[in-house]
Design an enzyme around this catalytic site. Structure first.
Site, short mmCIF file in Angstrom:
data_model
loop_
_atom_site.label_atom_id
_atom_site.label_comp_id
_atom_site.label_asym_id
_atom_site.label_seq_id
_atom_site.Cartn_x
_atom_site.Cartn_y
_atom_site.Cartn_z
N LYS A 12 -10.42 -0.68 10.26
CA LYS A 12 -10.76 -1.87 9.46
C LYS A 12 -11.15 -3.04 10.36
O LYS A 12 -11.51 -4.11 9.87
CB LYS A 12 -9.56 -2.26 8.58
CG LYS A 12 -9.19 -1.19 7.56
CD LYS A 12 -8.02 -1.63 6.72
CE LYS A 12 -7.26 -0.48 6.09
NZ LYS A 12 -7.94 0.19 5.00
N GLN A 18 -4.44 -5.21 7.04
CA GLN A 18 -5.44 -6.13 6.49
C GLN A 18 -5.40 -7.49 7.17
O GLN A 18 -6.16 -8.39 6.78
CB GLN A 18 -5.22 -6.30 4.97
CG GLN A 18 -5.32 -5.03 4.17
CD GLN A 18 -6.77 -4.51 4.08
OE1 GLN A 18 -7.73 -5.21 4.38
NE2 GLN A 18 -6.92 -3.26 3.67
N ASP A 43 3.22 -4.38 8.02
CA ASP A 43 1.97 -3.61 7.92
C ASP A 43 0.81 -4.60 8.11
O ASP A 43 0.48 -5.37 7.21
CB ASP A 43 1.93 -2.94 6.54
CG ASP A 43 0.58 -2.25 6.26
OD1 ASP A 43 -0.34 -2.36 7.10
OD2 ASP A 43 0.47 -1.62 5.20
N HIS A 92 0.87 -1.18 0.00
CA HIS A 92 0.00 0.00 0.00
C HIS A 92 0.91 1.23 0.00
O HIS A 92 2.03 1.18 0.52
CB HIS A 92 -0.84 -0.05 1.28
CG HIS A 92 -1.89 0.99 1.43
ND1 HIS A 92 -1.60 2.28 1.81
CD2 HIS A 92 -3.23 0.93 1.28
CE1 HIS A 92 -2.73 2.98 1.89
NE2 HIS A 92 -3.74 2.18 1.57
N1 PLP Z 1 -1.73 -0.51 4.61
C1 PLP Z 1 -2.69 -1.25 4.04
C2 PLP Z 1 -2.35 -2.62 3.54
C3 PLP Z 1 -3.99 -0.76 3.93
O1 PLP Z 1 -4.94 -1.50 3.35
C4 PLP Z 1 -4.27 0.54 4.45
C5 PLP Z 1 -5.63 1.14 4.32
O2 PLP Z 1 -6.26 1.08 3.29
C6 PLP Z 1 -3.24 1.27 5.02
C7 PLP Z 1 -1.98 0.72 5.10
C8 PLP Z 1 -3.47 2.65 5.59
O3 PLP Z 1 -4.04 2.53 6.85
P1 PLP Z 1 -4.68 3.80 7.62
O4 PLP Z 1 -5.98 4.07 6.93
O5 PLP Z 1 -4.86 3.33 9.01
O6 PLP Z 1 -3.73 4.89 7.56
#
Ligand code: PLP
Length: 435
Positions: free
Chosen positions: A255, A232, A229, A152
């Site tokens: 989420k 998900q 990270d 991401h």
């Molecule tokens: N990393 C991944 C894999 C995500 O799916 C997301 C959100 O869509 C993020 C990071 C970003 O997270 P946040 O919305 O908590 O900043």
């Protein structure tokens, strides 16, 4: 909407059995929860969109909130609202207790020490904290940061900013055709100049679940610091950070049934001790003089200013809710929904699914030949179906897939087989309109 695949007797104590209880041992995962009733825990899912019953297949974007979480936030503002860690009055103590209680619940949920858990606004802030406080002071020209093709943007851009400012370079691990990580390439790229490896636990586009424990073990053997990270992963499967053995784990609340603006960074104690603060202000200090400041101990050293108190109260309620359902049962439930959706998608001519890694999570990115993803998502919306279309904050991955956009149906345990049937009927209808 039918729920024929899993009509089972109600458990004796309602639809939220205690995790690890007798019913779990007897029946195994997913056998004890009446999943058709779980959807009713989420008030928003009862609404209509464009005059049609809502089918929400966008949980990878943000998750819906159960009534218990909404009630916890409401109760906080009605009865306990005060700032944390400041006032000696009763409300101040109650707010602090609720806020710190949520930190403790989250720590138990992911099997870490509570004092090593920094509360943040989400994953993006958590990864930036590592980038600015750990990486920026340490990296230099000649060093490398290893990331993967499936990240991401939140796990790409902070490293690019660090690279620009330190002279370090970014190396990328590519994917195999099924969307799994090329582990041979990963091993080959773990060279002596790699100081940091940042990777997703679960891909938000492909659903690929990376073997993070094996990867982190290998990285540690080679002296490479790991950042996982977990955005998900946490909402969909049991996560035991101690067992993963990473250096940093970033997570987000919105989420996983919690309010937006909540999340956390877990880090090994030695990193938290060594890292300078990222943001300065109140709460992160022990003593401030005009000629200098003594910082608070971690995790508070990284938590300047008034936090999202009500959001974290909601996060505590979300952890309670998910724990009562049981993450292993949630995972099994979502796998059953995924198998159903995969089966239906396989029958649709010209529909391509992106990501077939074994054991993938219930995130299904797809495209239909000759149909633009935005058109498809827009017409599906008119049928009450919420899916995301676009690039999913993963431009480099979409480039690799060779498409400008995909539609993404991302499922959660509160979805039903009946919703999948309704979704397929809508998809067929919309497709005819677009033909
Ligand atoms: N990393 C991944 C894999 C995500 O799916 C997301 C959100 O869509 C993020 C990071 C970003 O997270 P946040 O919305 O908590 O900043």
């Amino acid at each position: 909407m039918s729920e024929s695949r899993e009509l089972r007797p109600h458990p004796p104590f309602g639809h939220l059995p205690a995790e690890g209880g007798a019913a779990l041992e007897e029946g195994g995962a997913a056998a004890e929860v009446d999943w058709s009733r779980i959807r009713g825990d989420f008030p928003l899912l009862a609404r209509e969109v464009h005059g049609k019953p809502l089918v929400y297949f966008d949980s990878a974007n943000t998750g819906q909130k159960p009534a218990a979480v909404i009630a916890a936030v409401d109760d906080f503002y009605r009865r306990h609202n005060a700032n944390v860690s400041r006032a000696v009055h009763q409300l101040g103590s109650e707010a602090t207790e609720a806020y710190e209680g949520s930190r403790a619940k989250l720590a138990r949920f992911i099997n870490v020490r509570v004092d090593d858990l920094v509360l943040t606004s989400g994953t993006t802030f958590a990864i930036n904290l590592v980038a600015y406080s750990w990486a920026l002071p340490r990296l230099k020209a000649g060093d490398a940061i290893l990331i993967t093709r499936m990240e991401h943007h939140a796990n790409i851009v902070p490293w690019q900013l660090v690279a620009q400012r330190t002279g370090a370079r970014i190396e990328v691990v590519e994917l195999l055709p099924d969307g799994s990580l090329d582990l041979d390439m990963l091993r080959a790229k773990m060279t002596g100049d790699v100081k940091l490896l940042a990777l997703a636990h679960v891909s938000n586009v492909l659903g690929t679940v990376n073997p993070v424990a094996d990867i982190c073990r290998e990285a540690r053997r080679r002296g490479i610091v790991t950042v996982v990270d977990g955005s998900q992963a946490l909402p969909h499967r049991p996560v035991d950070i101690a067992a993963i053995g990473c250096d940093f784990y970033a997570l987000t609340g919105h989420k996983m049934c919690a309010p937006t603006g909540t999340g956390a960074l877990w880090a090994r104690r030695e990193h938290l001790e060594a890292m300078p603060p990222f943001i300065g202000g109140g709460e992160m200090i022990k003593e401030v003089r005009l000629d200098g400041t003594v910082f608070n101990d971690p995790p508070r050293k990284f938590e300047a200013g008034t936090p999202n108190i009500s959001g974290f109260v909601g996060l505590g309620a979300a952890v309670d809710y998910l724990s009562a359902l049981g993450m292993a049962r949630i995972e099994a439930r979502e796998q059953a929904l995924l198998a159903h959706l995969d089966e239906e998608f396989a029958k649709v001519d010209g529909l391509r699914v992106f990501g077939h890694a074994p054991g993938k999570a219930a995130v299904v990115s797809f495209a239909i030949d000759g149909v633009h993803s935005h058109d498809l998502a827009t017409l599906l919306d008119l049928e009450g179906m919420a899916v995301r279309s676009g690039q999913h904050c993963a431009h480099p991955l979409l480039e690799w897939l060779g498409v400008s956009a995909t539609c993404r149906a991302s499922l959660a345990f509160y979805n039903t087989h009946g919703e999948i049937e309704a979704f397929m009927a809508a998809l067929h209808k919309v497709r005819k309109l677009l033909a």
